[in-house]
Enzyme design. Structure first.
Site, PDB file in Angstrom:
ATOM      1  N   GLU A  58       0.920  -1.405  -0.515  1.00 35.10           N
ATOM      2  CA  GLU A  58       0.337  -0.346  -0.059  1.00 35.10           C
ATOM      3  C   GLU A  58       0.473   1.328   0.522  1.00 35.10           C
ATOM      4  O   GLU A  58       1.708   1.338   1.071  1.00 35.10           O
ATOM      5  CB  GLU A  58      -0.583  -0.240   1.073  1.00 35.10           C
ATOM      6  N   CYS A 104      -2.824   8.951   3.147  1.00 35.02           N
ATOM      7  CA  CYS A 104      -2.295   8.748   2.229  1.00 35.02           C
ATOM      8  C   CYS A 104      -3.361   8.821   1.030  1.00 35.02           C
ATOM      9  O   CYS A 104      -3.207   9.072  -0.485  1.00 35.02           O
ATOM     10  CB  CYS A 104      -2.197   7.303   1.844  1.00 35.02           C
TER      11      CYS A 104
HETATM   12  P1  NAD Z   1       8.408   5.336   4.726  1.00 38.28           P
HETATM   13  O1  NAD Z   1       8.574   4.374   3.383  1.00 38.28           O
HETATM   14  O2  NAD Z   1       9.571   5.972   4.419  1.00 38.28           O
HETATM   15  O3  NAD Z   1       8.880   4.256   5.590  1.00 38.28           O
HETATM   16  C1  NAD Z   1       7.318   3.770   5.733  1.00 38.28           C
HETATM   17  C2  NAD Z   1       8.714   2.056   6.666  1.00 38.28           C
HETATM   18  O4  NAD Z   1       9.324   1.735   5.953  1.00 38.28           O
HETATM   19  C3  NAD Z   1       9.039   3.188   7.772  1.00 38.28           C
HETATM   20  O5  NAD Z   1       8.922   1.640   8.250  1.00 38.28           O
HETATM   21  C4  NAD Z   1      10.253   2.854   7.613  1.00 38.28           C
HETATM   22  O6  NAD Z   1      11.738   2.460   8.487  1.00 38.28           O
HETATM   23  C5  NAD Z   1      10.717   1.608   6.456  1.00 38.28           C
HETATM   24  N1  NAD Z   1      11.855   1.244   5.697  1.00 38.28           N
HETATM   25  C6  NAD Z   1      12.477   2.565   4.381  1.00 38.28           C
HETATM   26  N2  NAD Z   1      13.128   2.134   3.975  1.00 38.28           N
HETATM   27  C7  NAD Z   1      13.029   0.745   4.090  1.00 38.28           C
HETATM   28  C8  NAD Z   1      14.300   0.362   3.378  1.00 38.28           C
HETATM   29  N3  NAD Z   1      14.956   0.143   2.397  1.00 38.28           N
HETATM   30  N4  NAD Z   1      13.655  -1.667   3.861  1.00 38.28           N
HETATM   31  C9  NAD Z   1      12.736  -2.255   4.537  1.00 38.28           C
HETATM   32  N5  NAD Z   1      12.172  -0.849   5.675  1.00 38.28           N
HETATM   33  C10 NAD Z   1      12.170   0.469   5.082  1.00 38.28           C
HETATM   34  O7  NAD Z   1       6.720   5.427   4.645  1.00 38.28           O
HETATM   35  P2  NAD Z   1       6.220   7.160   5.686  1.00 38.28           P
HETATM   36  O8  NAD Z   1       7.358   8.210   5.488  1.00 38.28           O
HETATM   37  O9  NAD Z   1       6.488   6.299   7.125  1.00 38.28           O
HETATM   38  O10 NAD Z   1       4.646   7.168   5.377  1.00 38.28           O
HETATM   39  C11 NAD Z   1       4.253   7.852   4.422  1.00 38.28           C
HETATM   40  C12 NAD Z   1       4.271   6.702   3.315  1.00 38.28           C
HETATM   41  O11 NAD Z   1       3.255   6.159   3.670  1.00 38.28           O
HETATM   42  C13 NAD Z   1       3.676   8.233   1.889  1.00 38.28           C
HETATM   43  O12 NAD Z   1       3.840   7.965   0.951  1.00 38.28           O
HETATM   44  C14 NAD Z   1       2.306   7.736   2.260  1.00 38.28           C
HETATM   45  O13 NAD Z   1       1.254   7.628   0.437  1.00 38.28           O
HETATM   46  C15 NAD Z   1       2.262   6.501   2.352  1.00 38.28           C
HETATM   47  N6  NAD Z   1       0.991   5.361   2.895  1.00 38.28           N
HETATM   48  C16 NAD Z   1       0.381   4.778   2.448  1.00 38.28           C
HETATM   49  C17 NAD Z   1      -0.827   3.941   2.687  1.00 38.28           C
HETATM   50  C18 NAD Z   1      -1.813   3.176   1.468  1.00 38.28           C
HETATM   51  O14 NAD Z   1      -2.864   2.996   2.533  1.00 38.28           O
HETATM   52  N7  NAD Z   1      -0.686   2.932   0.501  1.00 38.28           N
HETATM   53  C19 NAD Z   1      -1.137   4.780   3.946  1.00 38.28           C
HETATM   54  C20 NAD Z   1      -0.395   5.397   4.612  1.00 38.28           C
HETATM   55  C21 NAD Z   1       0.547   5.897   4.017  1.00 38.28           C
END
Ligand code: NAD
Length: 484
Positions: A254, A288
């Site tokens: 997602e 999101c």
């Molecule tokens: P992010 O991708 O920066 O981080 C999400 C998670 O991934 C965190 O736990 C982070 O530590 C981990 N992570 C980061 N890099 C990684 C890697 N290389 N390998 C494994 N894990 C890794 O996202 P964020 O800033 O926490 O959240 C905001 C984003 O999430 C926005 O883009 C938003 O649109 C999206 N989002 C989408 C939905 C949906 O349902 N489509 C819902 C909520 C948020």
């Protein structure tokens, strides 16, 4: 200061290395807790605990017994409601009423809904003709997939994490959760709930840390993690997909969005303005499904811009538990720098700033927080950076449109495909438009309404797969076919 530990095999443990990081409050940048950062050793231990639990008592429970336990989890979350509200509020700084009315109740509901799904869903069977005329019964059963790696964001941490943990456990899997480094509290608190309810040790594990070269990468690269479910940025999804390719692990994603909202001149004007004041500014735009591109039919364009401007200028800044406040800070200063860089870019590219565009004056006790003004732009071409890229802040660009074809083309001109919200009193048009916009969710004269039994997910670069109701079973189980 609060110390946050990992939850592995039913025990709260700190990293053997002693490495920790500080979590800061979005409200005033003060340090609110110290979090243990997992190394490969802790992730190994969590994955082993999860594997062992599959072979132990958990793997032998009947569906009814699992369902009862998950109902117990939901009830215990409800009993400890205030603890969850407080934990989530301190991590995210988001308003208490959003926690109390949406995020925490939905977290509890995620366990009940998927317990009900697993209890009630039938499996497939066909009577197959055979050449000897005796026929055969061809049927499928569902088996858990194994150890699921759950990687979560910070913007609605508890609701989004349980949205994955609920169905994973309902289907008989075990999990290793990696919450966002910005929201370590509620995943940890859920460990206490699991122990109170009697969920066997190792079924639910939590490791804290960051993404690359830290707990996130260690979980998603771990060869004994069978599948990975992730919510977060599209760029991170790309990195995780590469990690999952090793060992052919399944993924459910997602991801980000750049959602378009559309308002026709025949819409209920006040209701539309009210809805956009939420879809653009709720939780400071860190949703999101929020709207960052607004298209308004030309005859009502100016009136709509002025009405949304008035809403933006009426937000009430304040602490989450301030009953008069409805507007919170961004999650941290790093994210505020990104949002402000987009605010500058919009001006450089020729935007008219209708309102906002900077940092508000805050009272001294909140001045160090990650506050930013709600912002509206007009006058940019569709190719402008702030019209194309996800900002994840309290801002939108508003453009006029003249025809359905025009606005459908604009709404679809993005790499993302998460959601849209369409406002019109012509229902035939609304339903037709909903089908022409390439997104996972189209709201008609509404926004953010969700029924957990229906599929949720995005098209294009907004996601892979659908979760929700029976659709979650596609990811959290594997079907096995038998002939008899
Ligand atoms: P992010 O991708 O920066 O981080 C999400 C998670 O991934 C965190 O736990 C982070 O530590 C981990 N992570 C980061 N890099 C990684 C890697 N290389 N390998 C494994 N894990 C890794 O996202 P964020 O800033 O926490 O959240 C905001 C984003 O999430 C926005 O883009 C938003 O649109 C999206 N989002 C989408 C939905 C949906 O349902 N489509 C819902 C909520 C948020």
């Amino acid at each position: 200061m609060r110390q946050i530990k990992h939850f592995i095999a039913g025990e709260f443990t700190a990293a053997a290395s002693g490495v920790r990081f500080n979590k800061h409050s979005p409200l005033d940048n003060s340090v609110i807790c110290s979090v243990s950062e997992a190394g490969r050793g802790e992730v190994d231990a969590a994955v082993s605990a999860a594997r062992n639990a599959l072979q132990g008592e958990w793997g032998r429970l009947s569906t009814d017994q699992r369902v009862e336990l998950l109902y117990g989890v939901a009830n215990e979350i409800t009993r400890r409601f205030d603890d969850f509200v407080e934990a989530e509020m301190s991590d995210t700084g988001q308003p208490e009423h959003v926690m109390k009315h949406v995020f925490i109740p939905r977290g509890a509901a995620n366990f009940k809904v998927f317990a009900d799904v697993i209890k009630n869903v039938a499996s497939e069977s066909f009577q197959t003709d055979t050449p000897d005329g005796r026929g055969a019964l061809n049927y499928t059963t569902r088996r858990p997939k194994g150890v699921i790696g759950v990687v979560c964001p910070w913007n609605a941490p508890f609701m989004l994490m349980t949205w994955k943990v609920g169905p994973a456990l309902a289907c008989g899997n075990t999990v290793v959760v990696k919450p966002s480094e910005e929201s370590p509290h509620t995943a940890t608190l859920l460990g206490e709930v699991m122990n109170t309810v009697g969920i066997p040790k190792g079924v639910y594990n939590v490791v804290h840390g960051f993404g690359p070269d830290s707990a996130g990468e260690f979980v998603t690269r771990h060869p004994l993690v069978d599948a990975i479910t992730f919510t977060g940025e599209t760029r991170t999804g790309t990195a995780i997909m590469k990690a999952a390719a090793e060992g052919m692990r399944d993924v459910s994603f997602e991801l980000g969005g750049k959602n378009a909202g559309i308002v026709f001149a025949d819409a209920d004007f006040e209701a539309a303005v009210e809805s956009f004041s939420r879809s653009v500014f709720l939780n400071t735009g860190q949703v999101c499904l929020g709207t960052e591109r607004v298209y308004v039919e030309r005859p009502i364009f100016e009136r709509f811009v002025q009405a949304l401007k008035a809403r933006a200028e009426a937000v009430k800044y304040g602490r989450p538990d301030d009953r008069h406040a409805n507007y919170c800070p961004l999650i941290n200063h790093e994210h505020r720098d990104i949002v402000l860089s987009y605010y500058r870019k919009a001006v450089e590219e020729g935007a008219t700033v209708v309102t906002g565009g900077g940092v508000p004056q805050m009272p001294s006790d909140l001045a160090a927080g990650a506050w930013v003004q709600p912002t509206i732009w007009t006058g940019l071409p569709e190719s402008a950076t702030v019209v194309q890229q996800e900002i994840f802040g309290p801002c939108c660009h508003i453009s006029p449109f003249d025809s359905e074809d025009d606005v459908v083309a604009k709404a679809n001109a993005t790499d993302y495909g998460l959601s849209t919200t369409i406002w019109t009193s012509n229902l035939a048009r609304a339903h037709g438009m909903g089908g022409r916009i390439d997104v996972g969710i189209s709201w008609i004269n509404s926004w953010f309404l969700r029924d957990l039994r229906t599929p949720f997910g995005g098209s294009k670069q907004s996601g892979i797969g659908r979760e929700g109701g029976v659709h979650s079973l596609e990811f959290y189980t594997q079907t096995r076919k038998r002939f008899a």
